[in-house]
Design an enzyme around this catalytic site. Structure first.
Site, PDB file in Angstrom:
ATOM      1  N   GLU B  50      26.397 -12.045  -1.822  1.00 44.40           N
ATOM      2  CA  GLU B  50      25.063 -12.899  -1.519  1.00 44.40           C
ATOM      3  C   GLU B  50      24.880 -13.669  -1.028  1.00 44.40           C
ATOM      4  OE1 GLU B  50      26.867 -11.391  -4.413  1.00 44.40           O
ATOM      5  OE2 GLU B  50      26.126  -9.975  -5.463  1.00 44.40           O
ATOM      6  N   PHE B 112      24.653  -8.443 -20.593  1.00 46.50           N
ATOM      7  CA  PHE B 112      25.539  -7.952 -19.284  1.00 46.50           C
ATOM      8  C   PHE B 112      24.768  -8.650 -18.160  1.00 46.50           C
ATOM      9  CE2 PHE B 112      27.117  -5.347 -16.127  1.00 46.50           C
ATOM     10  CZ  PHE B 112      28.341  -6.680 -15.846  1.00 46.50           C
ATOM     11  N   GLN B 113      24.819  -9.696 -17.412  1.00 46.09           N
ATOM     12  CA  GLN B 113      24.156 -10.123 -15.778  1.00 46.09           C
ATOM     13  C   GLN B 113      23.377 -10.999 -16.473  1.00 46.09           C
ATOM     14  OE1 GLN B 113      24.646  -6.525 -13.039  1.00 46.09           O
ATOM     15  NE2 GLN B 113      27.918  -7.937 -12.638  1.00 46.09           N
ATOM     16  N   MET B 477      35.730 -33.623   9.558  1.00 45.57           N
ATOM     17  CA  MET B 477      34.861 -34.713   9.333  1.00 45.57           C
ATOM     18  C   MET B 477      35.770 -35.178   8.037  1.00 45.57           C
ATOM     19  SD  MET B 477      32.598 -35.809  10.572  1.00 45.57           S
ATOM     20  CE  MET B 477      31.030 -35.537  11.485  1.00 45.57           C
TER      21      MET B 477
END
Lengths: 163, 569
Positions: B50, B112-113, B477
């Site tokens: 995502e 849930f979630q 870096m």
């Protein structure tokens, strides 16, 4: 310097946390914050007491204005204004202190809201300094419990905060 | 007409002329995905994580002037999206992120979630909404798109509980939306504009400093015209590259921590500084007290009042959209007194003196590939015409310094948040938006591994990206700072067990080319851009491991206290 900032905000869930989140995220100081619906049910009015240099106060008002839920912002401290705060104090009221507490309430033009054999609940309104003075005038061991509303502010005369 | 919440969402996206939705399905967005499946106007790009969905939507938005759209599920879908949202927020990129939420009756019950998506995204979105009633959905989406692209743009999140996406209601999409609490100022105040122009015309040492605001408001043509009319030197920040053509004589390169000597000297020693859509970032102006120690008059044009006098006290603020304000300035300049080149002749002489230091020169090596050389060859092979997406680190700075951008929206990088892993998904979004364009991704072996799974998405959507991996087997870096400021203790900055990137590219169905010698750099790039024009090519350049980014202003130092090369160490 201490500033009293008034704002109108949309009465949306989460609007309050947008304001408080802004203050914590940017490290601004909040001395007190009060919020309640207005006569227009779609909006709430908030009074914020904060402090900071002129630059910080300028940033605070600009950042508040930037929040999408904030409709209007006014720094009340820029002109004449009225501040009021409410204090409820539960104090010991036994023996000699019982008469003393009554007298103290009269001096501060406070009201006694609840009476028991052992205690009073006293309501005091005024600016912050007056409430501080009231608490300072009572011996600490006499104070059982206190609650303060935080400051409500309004501009004097023609200054009106309305949409 | 009565529609489900999911159908309403799709209709709204169609109304907003959304071409692509970058997303990943899950339980809370099943109705939304079902509605997406039953139409063919909007293409769904299935990413592999995502975070990359949001970055790809962000890259799409940066390379166009459109709003990018991402779609994620509740819980981990939203938390994975968070880095992408914060990245877009820091660079003011217009996005609408749709997140699924557990059904309204379960909200607050640790379902849930379930995660408080509006809570965790509140500080890194321009605004966000939780839609509790399907009747509010269309209007909320209209507001979301309006907020995302107007004013100072930014990501807006709309959280849609599963039952809301299933519920039905009458659909109509509002043509306009007005919000009493949101009225961005577009045109500048004429009095301020006149004052600004008078100040600029009277200046002996004027300097123009522009940032991402110029790109976001599509003001490059106006900026170019105004700068040429005024005749002052100009610098574009990391976010503003391409705002003014890099080949032009008035252009001094990028300012800041890895900016050019001439840009930093001119920023420090000018008498009037015109800041446009820039925010005096710490990476741009260095130590703030040192910056303020040379007196100058500062004019600042910005659409966001909070950007003005936030870090540096501004003398002449102009609140407004950069494109409109520059238009007003041009009009005033053309109508009134013209700048006198004699006024600034001595200043230009001084600027040319600084430029003569040639701070970006570096020593070529016969057997080690210099990263700067790769970027210069990339510029040559693409004729300076590619869209260049970059990750974060040394390679990012080399790309910014050596790929000379002539046009806006060709340079995509995470300037504010500095998010490693953006490069590949940015390039994906840009390639989908510009199917015919040459899209390169300049990356490092650290950054590329932060979203390497997207090579799979690139295969699925046949995206012919050219990945220029500057491989020094260090988190470069970090290593550079450790070398300079931490006694050469390379704590955690060396990566053992790197994959064989050629085989990795091949495993995903792409082309991989390893390049070890300087003489092979150009042929490999040509091969990638011609022979493999329609394929994704990963070029694994084995570069000089010890190369550092110069010039450099150490954190906390003044803008002019620059390290110009390793000889200054």
């Amino acid at each position: 310097m201490r500033h009293v900032i008034s704002l109108l905000l949309e009465n949306e869930s989460g609007a309050l946390s947008r304001v408080s989140g802004l203050f914590s995220a940017r490290g601004y100081n909040i001395e007190s914050l009060t919020v309640a619906p207005t006569e227009d049910a779609s909006m709430s009015r908030m009074t914020l007491v904060t402090s900071g240099s002129d630059e910080i106060i300028e940033q605070i008002t600009k950042q508040l204005n930037k929040l999408i839920d904030v409709v209007k912002v006014v720094d009340l401290s820029e002109a004449a204004n009225i501040e009021r705060e409410l204090l409820l104090a539960k104090v010991r009221a036994t023996g000699a202190a019982r008469e003393e507490m009554k007298r103290m309430a009269d001096i501060f033009r406070a009201r006694i809201l609840d009476v028991t054999d052992a205690s009073y609940v006293i309501e005091v309104t005024g600016n912050q300094a007056k409430l501080d003075a009231f608490l300072a005038a009572i011996a600490p061991e006499q104070i059982l419990e206190t609650v303060r509303s935080g400051v409500c502010g309004i501009g004097r005369g023609d200054r009106i905060l309305k949409v | 007409m009565e529609l489900t919440g999911a159908e309403i969402l799709i209709r709204c996206l169609q109304e907003e002329k959304v071409e692509y939705v970058f997303g990943y399905p899950g339980g809370a967005v099943l109705y939304l995905y079902d509605a997406l499946f039953q139409q063919d106007k909007i293409r769904h790009v299935l990413v592999r994580h995502e975070q990359a969905a949001v970055h790809a939507a962000d890259g799409y938005a940066r390379s166009t002037q459109k709003v990018g759209v991402a779609l994620v599920t509740s819980g981990p879908g939203s938390t994975n999206a968070l880095t992408g949202i914060a990245t877009a927020y820091c660079d003011s990129v217009p996005l609408v992120v749709i997140s699924g939420q557990t059904p309204t009756p379960t909200i607050g019950q640790d379902a849930f979630q379930e995660v408080d998506t509006v809570g965790i995204t509140r500080p890194c979105t321009k605004h966000n909404f939780l839609v509790r009633d399907v009747a509010d959905l269309a209007c909320t989406l209209k507001k979301a798109f309006y907020l995302a692209h107007s004013g100072r743009p930014g990501p807006v999140l709309v959280d849609i509980p599963k039952d809301v996406s299933a519920a039905r209601c009458e659909y109509s999409y509002p043509a306009h939306v007005t919000m009493r609490s949101y009225n961005p100022v577009i045109r500048g105040h004429m009095g301020q504009i006149k004052k600004a122009l008078q100040t600029l015309l009277a200046a002996r040492r004027p300097m123009i400093y522009t940032g991402g605001g110029v790109i976001l408001s599509d003001a490059a043509p106006e900026l170019t015209k105004f700068t040429r009319l005024l005749g002052a030197p100009i610098t574009n920040t990391l976010m503003g590259l391409g705002g003014y053509p890099a080949s032009d004589r008035q252009y001094l390169g990028m300012p800041g921590m890895h900016g050019t000597y001439e840009a930093n000297m001119a920023m420090q020693h000018c008498d009037v500084l015109l800041a446009i859509g820039a925010r005096f970032d710490d990476r741009v102006i260095g130590n703030i007290e040192h910056f303020a120690s040379d007196p100058r008059t500062i004019i600042h044009i910005d659409i966001d009042p909070t950007s003005i006098s936030k870090r540096v006290k501004v003398d002449i603020p102009v609140v407004g959209n950069v494109k409109d304000v520059l238009g007003q300035l041009i009009q005033q300049l053309e109508a009134g007194a013209k700048p006198d080149p004699a006024h600034t002749a001595a200043w230009w002489q001084q600027v040319e003196g600084w430029r003569a230091r040639k701070c970006l020169d570096y020593k070529l090596s016969p057997d080690l590939i210099k990263p700067q050389f790769v970027i210069q060859k990339l510029w040559e092979v693409t004729q300076g015409d590619a869209i260049v997406a970059s990750d974060v680190g040394q390679h990012q700075m080399w790309a910014a310094q050596y790929y000379r951008f002539e046009q806006p929206r060709r340079w995509l990088n995470s300037g504010g948040l500095g998010t490693m892993g953006v490069g590949l998904p940015y390039a994906m979004g840009a390639q989908l938006a510009h199917p015919e364009a040459q899209v390169a991704c300049v990356t490092g072996e650290g950054s590329i591994q932060m979203n390497i799974q997207e090579l799979s998405t690139c295969r699925q959507f046949r995206l012919p990206l050219k990945l220029c991996l500057l491989n020094n087997r260090y988190l470069g870096m970090v290593r550079q700072w450790q070398q300079m400021f931490h006694g050469q203790r390379y704590s955690g900055s060396y990566m053992d067990s790197l994959p064989d990137f050629v085989k990795l590219a091949e495993a995903y169905g792409h082309v991989g080319i390893r390049v070890d010698r300087p003489a092979d750099v150009e042929p490999a790039l040509r091969e990638a851009f011609t022979q493999h024009k329609n394929e994704l090519v990963l070029l694994d350049f084995q570069i000089d491991r010890s190369e550092n980014v110069y010039p450099m202003v150490q954190g906390g130092k003044g803008l002019t206290e620059m390290i110009l090369s390793s000889e200054d160490l």
